[in-house]
Design an enzyme around this catalytic site. Structure first.
Site, PDB file in Angstrom:
ATOM      1  N   LYS A  33       0.840  -1.208   0.000  1.00  0.00           N
ATOM      2  CA  LYS A  33       0.000   0.000   0.000  1.00  0.00           C
ATOM      3  C   LYS A  33       0.871   1.254   0.000  1.00  0.00           C
ATOM      4  O   LYS A  33       0.616   2.203  -0.743  1.00  0.00           O
ATOM      5  CB  LYS A  33      -0.934  -0.017   1.227  1.00  0.00           C
ATOM      6  CG  LYS A  33      -2.057  -1.041   1.090  1.00  0.00           C
ATOM      7  CD  LYS A  33      -2.839  -1.264   2.371  1.00  0.00           C
ATOM      8  CE  LYS A  33      -3.826  -2.415   2.169  1.00  0.00           C
ATOM      9  NZ  LYS A  33      -4.592  -2.777   3.353  1.00  0.00           N
ATOM     10  N   GLN A  93      -4.528  -1.356   9.612  1.00  0.00           N
ATOM     11  CA  GLN A  93      -4.536  -2.696   9.024  1.00  0.00           C
ATOM     12  C   GLN A  93      -5.179  -3.708   9.977  1.00  0.00           C
ATOM     13  O   GLN A  93      -4.866  -3.735  11.168  1.00  0.00           O
ATOM     14  CB  GLN A  93      -3.091  -3.108   8.684  1.00  0.00           C
ATOM     15  CG  GLN A  93      -2.968  -4.413   7.928  1.00  0.00           C
ATOM     16  CD  GLN A  93      -3.526  -4.373   6.509  1.00  0.00           C
ATOM     17  OE1 GLN A  93      -3.653  -3.315   5.901  1.00  0.00           O
ATOM     18  NE2 GLN A  93      -3.879  -5.512   5.975  1.00  0.00           N
ATOM     19  N   ASP A 116     -10.770   3.301   3.870  1.00  0.00           N
ATOM     20  CA  ASP A 116     -11.102   1.869   3.814  1.00  0.00           C
ATOM     21  C   ASP A 116     -12.615   1.670   3.674  1.00  0.00           C
ATOM     22  O   ASP A 116     -13.064   0.601   3.278  1.00  0.00           O
ATOM     23  CB  ASP A 116     -10.692   1.209   5.151  1.00  0.00           C
ATOM     24  CG  ASP A 116      -9.523   0.250   5.013  1.00  0.00           C
ATOM     25  OD1 ASP A 116      -9.274  -0.231   3.895  1.00  0.00           O
ATOM     26  OD2 ASP A 116      -8.871  -0.006   6.043  1.00  0.00           O
TER      27      ASP A 116
HETATM   28  N1  GUN Z   1      -6.763  -6.565   6.103  1.00  0.00           N
HETATM   29  C1  GUN Z   1      -6.965  -7.256   4.950  1.00  0.00           C
HETATM   30  N2  GUN Z   1      -7.487  -6.453   4.000  1.00  0.00           N
HETATM   31  C2  GUN Z   1      -7.616  -5.222   4.568  1.00  0.00           C
HETATM   32  C3  GUN Z   1      -8.090  -3.972   4.083  1.00  0.00           C
HETATM   33  O1  GUN Z   1      -8.514  -3.817   2.925  1.00  0.00           O
HETATM   34  N3  GUN Z   1      -8.053  -2.942   4.962  1.00  0.00           N
HETATM   35  C4  GUN Z   1      -7.599  -3.088   6.242  1.00  0.00           C
HETATM   36  N4  GUN Z   1      -7.612  -2.025   7.033  1.00  0.00           N
HETATM   37  N5  GUN Z   1      -7.155  -4.242   6.715  1.00  0.00           N
HETATM   38  C5  GUN Z   1      -7.172  -5.299   5.880  1.00  0.00           C
END
Ligand code: GUN
Length: 286
Positions: free
Chosen positions: A53, A97, A120
């Site tokens: 990311k 995350q 998100d």
């Molecule tokens: N863990 C796995 N996929 C995601 C996501 O798209 N966002 C977040 N915050 N955590 C994740």
């Protein structure tokens, strides 16, 4: 019939180039879009995700910060970090995350994020905005699926879409997005008694279960469009989705592969949401 692949890498490349171009324009106006990614603990998969990311942000010219904390971090300390990022004018998107360590209430942390920075789309305010058709941020994975349908010029109006899976992150928001485009939507899940009876009716199928071979060729109407959100490993340890790709490709008109399908779109839509948040911040200033 041999289905055409919807190439998530190629579409991501195109959309990220647009994000980079728009970011350059914003920067010229004195605003650099910024994303903060917060990782608590050392979950190996999460470490890879957050690295990807941050790298995607850098490649598109966005500002990004990665905050890494020990698994022993207290909930109160994490909430304080979120509050600080809420008040940081250089940060337009905050991503904590998941999963978080068990002693931290993940929902409480998500609700602490300012909805204006919830790129998100996990905050209940974002979920409510999606449900009511108000402006807000859409969760990245189903949003990416919608972009894939758009990329093939698919008109959902009056079509029957079947979503397999009812998670808050994919299944439920996916169903709402399809509904917003005037599809007739069915949500199937672990307690659905005859999955095949539903999928055989579908013009569009989104498989988001997290289990191999949930969807096989005998369950698909000829010409249907199939999107595979699954991320699993097969017996040889190779990445695969929820859909029997080889079999379903013989029946469907379009299909997304795994890897190289929906996966890359998730990060792409995170960039799109962060850019959008920065644009909103700029227009609020003007
Ligand atoms: N863990 C796995 N996929 C995601 C996501 O798209 N966002 C977040 N915050 N955590 C994740």
């Amino acid at each position: 019939m041999t289905a055409q692949r919807i190439d998530g890498n190629a579409l991501s490349h195109q959309l990220r180039a647009q994000v980079a171009a728009d970011t350059a324009v914003l920067k010229a106006q004195g605003l650099t879009p910024g994303l903060a990614v917060v990782l608590v603990g050392d979950n190996p998969a999460s470490q890879v995700y957050v690295r990807n990311k941050v790298k995607a942000c850098q490649d598109a010219g966005l500002h990004s910060v990665l905050e890494k904390y020990e698994a022993t971090m207290s909930e109160a300390d994490l909430l304080a970090r979120v509050e600080s990022l809420n008040n940081d004018p250089q940060i337009h998107g905050i991503l904590v995350q998941l999963p978080l360590p068990a002693h931290i209430d993940a929902q409480k942390v998500i609700e602490a994020i300012n909805p204006a920075k919830d790129v998100d789309g996990f905050h209940i305010a974002s979920a409510g905005a999606l449900m009511t058709g108000m402006p807000g941020f859409w969760p990245c994975t189903p949003y990416g699926c919608m972009k894939m349908l758009e990329s093939i010029g698919y008109n959902l109006s009056g079509k029957h879409a079947v979503v397999i899976g009812r998670s808050n992150i994919v299944g439920k928001p996916m169903a709402l997005m399809l509904l917003q485009q005037n599809a007739t939507v069915t949500i199937c899940h672990s307690a659905t008694t005859d999955l095949k009876a539903h999928t055989l009716q579908a013009d569009v199928i989104v498989a988001a279960v997290g289990k191999r071979n949930v969807l096989t060729a005998d369950m698909v109407k000829p010409g249907a469009v199939v999107l595979d959100v699954g991320m699993n490993r097969n017996d040889e340890g190779k990445l695969c989705g929820d859909v029997d790709f080889e079999g379903v490709s013989q029946v469907a008109s379009f299909i997304t592969p795994v890897p190289g399908g929906v996966g890359p779109m998730t990060i792409t839509m995170l960039l799109v949401n962060t850019l959008e948040s920065a644009k909103r911040a700029l227009s609020a200033q003007l």
